[in-house]
Enzyme design. Sequence first.
Site, PDB file in Angstrom:
ATOM      1  N   MET A 192      63.323  85.552  48.664  1.00 45.92           N
ATOM      2  CA  MET A 192      64.734  85.954  49.296  1.00 45.92           C
ATOM      3  C   MET A 192      66.001  85.876  48.614  1.00 45.92           C
ATOM      4  SD  MET A 192      64.217  84.122  53.035  1.00 45.92           S
ATOM      5  CE  MET A 192      64.536  82.568  52.777  1.00 45.92           C
ATOM      6  N   HIS A 231      61.378  80.254  41.063  1.00 45.51           N
ATOM      7  CA  HIS A 231      61.206  81.799  41.433  1.00 45.51           C
ATOM      8  C   HIS A 231      60.562  82.600  39.875  1.00 45.51           C
ATOM      9  CE1 HIS A 231      64.488  81.364  44.536  1.00 45.51           C
ATOM     10  NE2 HIS A 231      63.458  81.745  45.354  1.00 45.51           N
ATOM     11  N   SER A 243      65.360  74.807  44.865  1.00 42.73           N
ATOM     12  CA  SER A 243      65.587  75.423  46.301  1.00 42.73           C
ATOM     13  C   SER A 243      66.741  76.064  46.288  1.00 42.73           C
ATOM     14  CB  SER A 243      65.123  74.533  47.438  1.00 42.73           C
ATOM     15  OG  SER A 243      65.848  75.164  48.602  1.00 42.73           O
TER      16      SER A 243
HETATM   17  P1  AMP Z   1      62.240  81.798  48.577  1.00 43.23           P
HETATM   18  O1  AMP Z   1      63.096  82.867  47.940  1.00 43.23           O
HETATM   19  O2  AMP Z   1      62.787  80.414  49.013  1.00 43.23           O
HETATM   20  O3  AMP Z   1      61.864  82.435  50.028  1.00 43.23           O
HETATM   21  O4  AMP Z   1      60.996  81.613  47.766  1.00 43.23           O
HETATM   22  C1  AMP Z   1      60.263  82.609  47.082  1.00 43.23           C
HETATM   23  C2  AMP Z   1      59.061  81.909  46.559  1.00 43.23           C
HETATM   24  O5  AMP Z   1      59.600  81.036  45.536  1.00 43.23           O
HETATM   25  C3  AMP Z   1      58.183  81.307  47.611  1.00 43.23           C
HETATM   26  O6  AMP Z   1      56.656  81.584  47.468  1.00 43.23           O
HETATM   27  C4  AMP Z   1      58.580  79.937  47.217  1.00 43.23           C
HETATM   28  O7  AMP Z   1      57.564  79.067  47.577  1.00 43.23           O
HETATM   29  C5  AMP Z   1      58.925  80.007  45.686  1.00 43.23           C
HETATM   30  N1  AMP Z   1      59.500  78.687  45.347  1.00 43.23           N
HETATM   31  C6  AMP Z   1      60.808  78.261  45.759  1.00 43.23           C
HETATM   32  N2  AMP Z   1      61.102  77.332  45.139  1.00 43.23           N
HETATM   33  C7  AMP Z   1      60.082  76.741  44.481  1.00 43.23           C
HETATM   34  C8  AMP Z   1      59.951  75.992  43.269  1.00 43.23           C
HETATM   35  N3  AMP Z   1      60.996  74.928  43.180  1.00 43.23           N
HETATM   36  N4  AMP Z   1      58.842  76.094  42.649  1.00 43.23           N
HETATM   37  C9  AMP Z   1      57.937  76.951  42.483  1.00 43.23           C
HETATM   38  N5  AMP Z   1      58.102  77.826  43.491  1.00 43.23           N
HETATM   39  C10 AMP Z   1      59.212  77.978  44.416  1.00 43.23           C
END
Ligand code: AMP
Length: 268
Positions: free
Chosen positions: A18, A25, A173
């Site tokens: 996102m 990421h 995050s």
């Molecule tokens: P998001 O942009 O929050 O939807 O995350 C995109 C992808 O990155 C998802 O598969 C998340 O699980 C992964 N992700 C987010 N935070 C982390 C983190 N701290 N370590 C590893 N992967 C992450």
Amino acid sequence: MSRRWRREEQAIGLVPTMGALHAGHLSLVERARRDNDRVVVSVFVNPIQFGPGEDFDRYPRDPQRDAGLLAKAGVDAIYRPTVAAMYPPESSTRIHVAGVSEPLEGQARPGHFDGVATVVAKLFTAVEPDRAYFGQKDAQQVAVVKRMARDLDLAVEIRVCPTVREPDGLALSSRNAYLTSVERKSAASLSSALRLARDAYAHGERRPERLRQILRERLEAEPLARVEYAEVVDPETFATPGSLAVLAVRIGKTRLIDNHDLEIEFSG
Ligand code: AMP
């Protein structure tokens, strides 16, 4: 573009995000680069996975910064669909993964996983990747996506990458940006609780109610933290009992989640 790569039999890795990218990421991108000839990163803040009153409008967006980071990471293409293209007014189909999507996050955020499953299926159709990369950080999302891929015979291999953490253990995050500096300190309680549960598990503690209590007591010691759930579940079905400790905690107005498989040493 991905059609040409497919014709040339190049392996394509997809990393759905996102945006508001961070090192978590980028660790997925790095893994995808190692495993594939081409890497596509999707950046899409998916409105249908946010509930009313959630943070869709204020979710951090910085396309230019994201593009710079992805170029530097050697990504071959960024897929950034518009909301109107993804969900034209007449679109009405939603994917519901029964069972695993229902407890915990599913209960706290009704409709969330239907939104996630639907957008992931659409991203797979658009990009046609051989492999897709997800973070362990969102453990229930991983379980939902894996279940969906199996049930719908999707020809995409789901690969899961470990959670990247700050030096004090806080899982990276995009939502950490919401935290004030006092809240940021208190947010370390999530990983600290997981570490305590892991220590107890390593010393032979298996009673679910005791493990839950260890998680809760650590979180409740934090005046700014309000526990939404702290459970130990099966990592595939999200039913109890199991070895995956999962947490959702509000720190001020910010909702944070984290998890750790108690069978595994804590490395954060
Ligand atoms: P998001 O942009 O929050 O939807 O995350 C995109 C992808 O990155 C998802 O598969 C998340 O699980 C992964 N992700 C987010 N935070 C982390 C983190 N701290 N370590 C590893 N992967 C992450």
